[in-house]
Design an enzyme around this catalytic site. Sequence first.
Site, PDB file in Angstrom:
ATOM      1  N   ASN A 159     -16.199-101.922  75.115  1.00 15.93           N
ATOM      2  CA  ASN A 159     -17.312-102.678  74.506  1.00 15.93           C
ATOM      3  C   ASN A 159     -18.239-101.829  73.635  1.00 15.93           C
ATOM      4  O   ASN A 159     -18.777-102.329  72.647  1.00 15.93           O
ATOM      5  CB  ASN A 159     -18.086-103.480  75.558  1.00 15.93           C
ATOM      6  CG  ASN A 159     -18.841-102.619  76.513  1.00 15.93           C
ATOM      7  OD1 ASN A 159     -18.423-101.501  76.812  1.00 15.93           O
ATOM      8  ND2 ASN A 159     -19.952-103.112  77.003  1.00 15.93           N
ATOM      9  N   GLU A 256     -20.516 -95.848  85.848  1.00 17.10           N
ATOM     10  CA  GLU A 256     -21.418 -96.854  85.269  1.00 17.10           C
ATOM     11  C   GLU A 256     -20.643 -98.160  85.218  1.00 17.10           C
ATOM     12  O   GLU A 256     -19.663 -98.280  84.497  1.00 17.10           O
ATOM     13  CB  GLU A 256     -21.883 -96.415  83.879  1.00 17.10           C
ATOM     14  CG  GLU A 256     -22.712 -95.137  83.877  1.00 17.10           C
ATOM     15  CD  GLU A 256     -23.939 -95.210  84.773  1.00 17.10           C
ATOM     16  OE1 GLU A 256     -24.418 -96.323  85.072  1.00 17.10           O
ATOM     17  OE2 GLU A 256     -24.415 -94.148  85.218  1.00 17.10           O
ATOM     18  N   CYS A 290     -22.842-104.555  79.130  1.00 15.77           N
ATOM     19  CA  CYS A 290     -22.994-104.458  80.582  1.00 15.77           C
ATOM     20  C   CYS A 290     -24.405-104.877  80.992  1.00 15.77           C
ATOM     21  O   CYS A 290     -24.615-105.371  82.099  1.00 15.77           O
ATOM     22  CB  CYS A 290     -22.696-103.048  81.052  1.00 15.77           C
ATOM     23  SG  CYS A 290     -23.667-101.817  80.186  1.00 15.77           S
TER      24      CYS A 290
HETATM   25  P1  NAD Z   1     -12.133-101.675  82.978  1.00 13.01           P
HETATM   26  O1  NAD Z   1     -12.664-101.241  84.301  1.00 13.01           O
HETATM   27  O2  NAD Z   1     -10.989-102.621  82.976  1.00 13.01           O
HETATM   28  O3  NAD Z   1     -11.614-100.395  82.162  1.00 13.01           O
HETATM   29  C1  NAD Z   1     -12.467 -99.323  81.798  1.00 13.01           C
HETATM   30  C2  NAD Z   1     -11.626 -98.074  81.562  1.00 13.01           C
HETATM   31  O4  NAD Z   1     -11.087 -97.620  82.799  1.00 13.01           O
HETATM   32  C3  NAD Z   1     -10.409 -98.281  80.650  1.00 13.01           C
HETATM   33  O5  NAD Z   1     -10.188 -97.096  79.910  1.00 13.01           O
HETATM   34  C4  NAD Z   1      -9.294 -98.501  81.651  1.00 13.01           C
HETATM   35  O6  NAD Z   1      -8.019 -98.210  81.121  1.00 13.01           O
HETATM   36  C5  NAD Z   1      -9.675 -97.546  82.769  1.00 13.01           C
HETATM   37  N1  NAD Z   1      -9.256 -97.912  84.121  1.00 13.01           N
HETATM   38  C6  NAD Z   1      -9.202 -99.158  84.669  1.00 13.01           C
HETATM   39  N2  NAD Z   1      -8.818 -99.089  85.961  1.00 13.01           N
HETATM   40  C7  NAD Z   1      -8.653 -97.765  86.238  1.00 13.01           C
HETATM   41  C8  NAD Z   1      -8.264 -97.047  87.420  1.00 13.01           C
HETATM   42  N3  NAD Z   1      -7.987 -97.682  88.554  1.00 13.01           N
HETATM   43  N4  NAD Z   1      -8.182 -95.695  87.351  1.00 13.01           N
HETATM   44  C9  NAD Z   1      -8.487 -95.040  86.190  1.00 13.01           C
HETATM   45  N5  NAD Z   1      -8.835 -95.673  85.053  1.00 13.01           N
HETATM   46  C10 NAD Z   1      -8.934 -97.011  85.077  1.00 13.01           C
HETATM   47  O7  NAD Z   1     -13.354-102.215  82.136  1.00 13.01           O
HETATM   48  P2  NAD Z   1     -13.364-102.863  80.672  1.00 13.01           P
HETATM   49  O8  NAD Z   1     -12.767-104.230  80.731  1.00 13.01           O
HETATM   50  O9  NAD Z   1     -12.812-101.886  79.695  1.00 13.01           O
HETATM   51  O10 NAD Z   1     -14.944-102.971  80.401  1.00 13.01           O
HETATM   52  C11 NAD Z   1     -15.746-104.006  80.891  1.00 13.01           C
HETATM   53  C12 NAD Z   1     -16.491-103.575  82.130  1.00 13.01           C
HETATM   54  O11 NAD Z   1     -17.226-102.393  81.853  1.00 13.01           O
HETATM   55  C13 NAD Z   1     -17.542-104.601  82.580  1.00 13.01           C
HETATM   56  O12 NAD Z   1     -17.480-104.734  83.980  1.00 13.01           O
HETATM   57  C14 NAD Z   1     -18.865-103.976  82.158  1.00 13.01           C
HETATM   58  O13 NAD Z   1     -19.981-104.370  82.916  1.00 13.01           O
HETATM   59  C15 NAD Z   1     -18.570-102.528  82.339  1.00 13.01           C
HETATM   60  N6  NAD Z   1     -19.463-101.704  81.528  1.00 13.01           N
HETATM   61  C16 NAD Z   1     -20.456-101.017  82.159  1.00 13.01           C
HETATM   62  C17 NAD Z   1     -21.351-100.242  81.426  1.00 13.01           C
HETATM   63  C18 NAD Z   1     -22.438 -99.454  82.105  1.00 13.01           C
HETATM   64  O14 NAD Z   1     -22.959 -98.522  81.492  1.00 13.01           O
HETATM   65  N7  NAD Z   1     -22.818 -99.783  83.326  1.00 13.01           N
HETATM   66  C19 NAD Z   1     -21.226-100.179  80.030  1.00 13.01           C
HETATM   67  C20 NAD Z   1     -20.205-100.892  79.426  1.00 13.01           C
HETATM   68  C21 NAD Z   1     -19.319-101.648  80.178  1.00 13.01           C
END
Ligand code: NAD
Length: 490
Positions: A159, A256, A290
């Site tokens: 995002n 995060e 987020c």
């Molecule tokens: P996601 O958890 O599906 O993936 C995020 C990243 O982690 C990707 O690179 C993915 O390939 C990797 N990943 C996923 N599962 C993993 C695992 N088990 N082990 C290692 N790597 C793994 O999230 P998304 O769909 O890309 O993003 C949306 C989410 O991110 C929402 O829940 C949003 O709230 C959160 N987000 C949080 C913040 C914050 O600062 N708190 C900021 C932006 C987005």
Amino acid sequence: MIIVLTTKVVTFSNFIDGEWKEALSGKTFVSLNPANKDEVVGTFQASNEKDVQLAIEAASKAFPKWVQTAPSKRAAILNKAASILEENADKLAKELTREEGKHMNDAKNEVLRSAQTLRYYAVEGQSFTGETFPNDDPNMKVSTEREPLGVVSVITPWNFPISIPARKIAPALITGNTVVFKPSSDTPLIALRLVEALHNAGIPEGVINFVTGKSSDVGDLLVTHPAVKAVTFTGSTAAGEDIHQKSAFTTRTQMELGGKNPIIVMDDADVELAATLTVNGGFSLTGQACTGTSRVIVLKEVKEAYIQKLIEKTSELKIGNGFEDGVKIGPLANEKQLKNVLKYIEYGKEDGATLVYGGEQLTKGEFQQGFYVQPAIFANVTPNMRIAKEEIFGPVVAIIEVETYEEAIAIANDVEYGLSASIVTNNLKLAHQFTKDIQAGTVKVNRTTTGNLINAPFGGLKKSSTSTFRESGRVGLEFFTQVKTVYVGY
Ligand code: NAD
């Protein structure tokens, strides 16, 4: 670095030990344009653990020299990379819009913010140091020193596909760590551009490594490899919990995660302002922040006037391709996102909330090939409905009516997340009370739930973050360093 397959689609490589390399699997995957799912943005390496192993080895090998590199030299590389991003901001913004869907203006702001983040840490990181402690021995000096950790894994979502990596990678590098970076498979191109900028700025080989691929193929080793001393992750709470559990006892983690951010609209609120803050917080970036507003907790007295204003302002938002002028709501970032948002809109209806605006998937004409949905406003939501409890991560706002501030706070806090929260009020006493009562890492008064400064700490409470280290600002450097206490007698 790139292999041109056709005139249009380009195959991009991993970056390991200072070289652009294909994955050992020989396999690739494509990144698509969410505004036109038939358009391939690029082809990327479908890496596996062997590639990750090479990247970690390269980062380990580069660490001893990088740690000895003068901080001013590390800073010069960050500054030069920032200049490269700035000089190419228009081109990079176009790539970002094509890959993620956000409007060009938002994309350009994100690229420039990433450059600003590199510059910020180039300065702040050079004066990040320990403390000295008074003691009773006149012939002894006691002080702390901050040392880098070693190899750091950086795992990021789609995002904010360049600014989130920048706010992790810059503090990691300036403090002397080496990095293995895995971006989201939805936005690998703009992530690669950050790595490319660092490379072109002269970063030594092995200091930054870049590996694309499915988390199921590369995720485990990035987290469990004994040489990885820290994992900084932004993404869903489910993935964050998984990583946190898998990582070794001695591996530092920073997560995060998700949010379910409320805005409380008090009975003295300016409803016009409250509606504007909700539209900006809930629907900009197509609700995919987020810290996006997903719950409105509104006092009974102003509910009707507020809802009227909110519908009015939402209906003015232009939906469309992020390349078009005036567009405020682009497509959702991928098909999974679209399905998830539509699922929650159905949940809202099933659970008995009233859909007072939008919520339709757009499939005709210019919207045919993209992941478009109208922003959705639900009224008559009760706190236990799924749309009031669970993260949706899309343009869906749930309005809950309450009679008192106390009731509003109880509902606001009754979710497992605690990322961001806001209140709209002119009552100074209540505004300050709110900052104490609310369970959120980012607390706002008369501002959107979204948005955070580069130079201020950022993170959540409860399941929105691990309760370890904040990101951003000066404290963002702490995660990447360990403290040694030194007693010198003389
Ligand atoms: P996601 O958890 O599906 O993936 C995020 C990243 O982690 C990707 O690179 C993915 O390939 C990797 N990943 C996923 N599962 C993993 C695992 N088990 N082990 C290692 N790597 C793994 O999230 P998304 O769909 O890309 O993003 C949306 C989410 O991110 C929402 O829940 C949003 O709230 C959160 N987000 C949080 C913040 C914050 O600062 N708190 C900021 C932006 C987005």
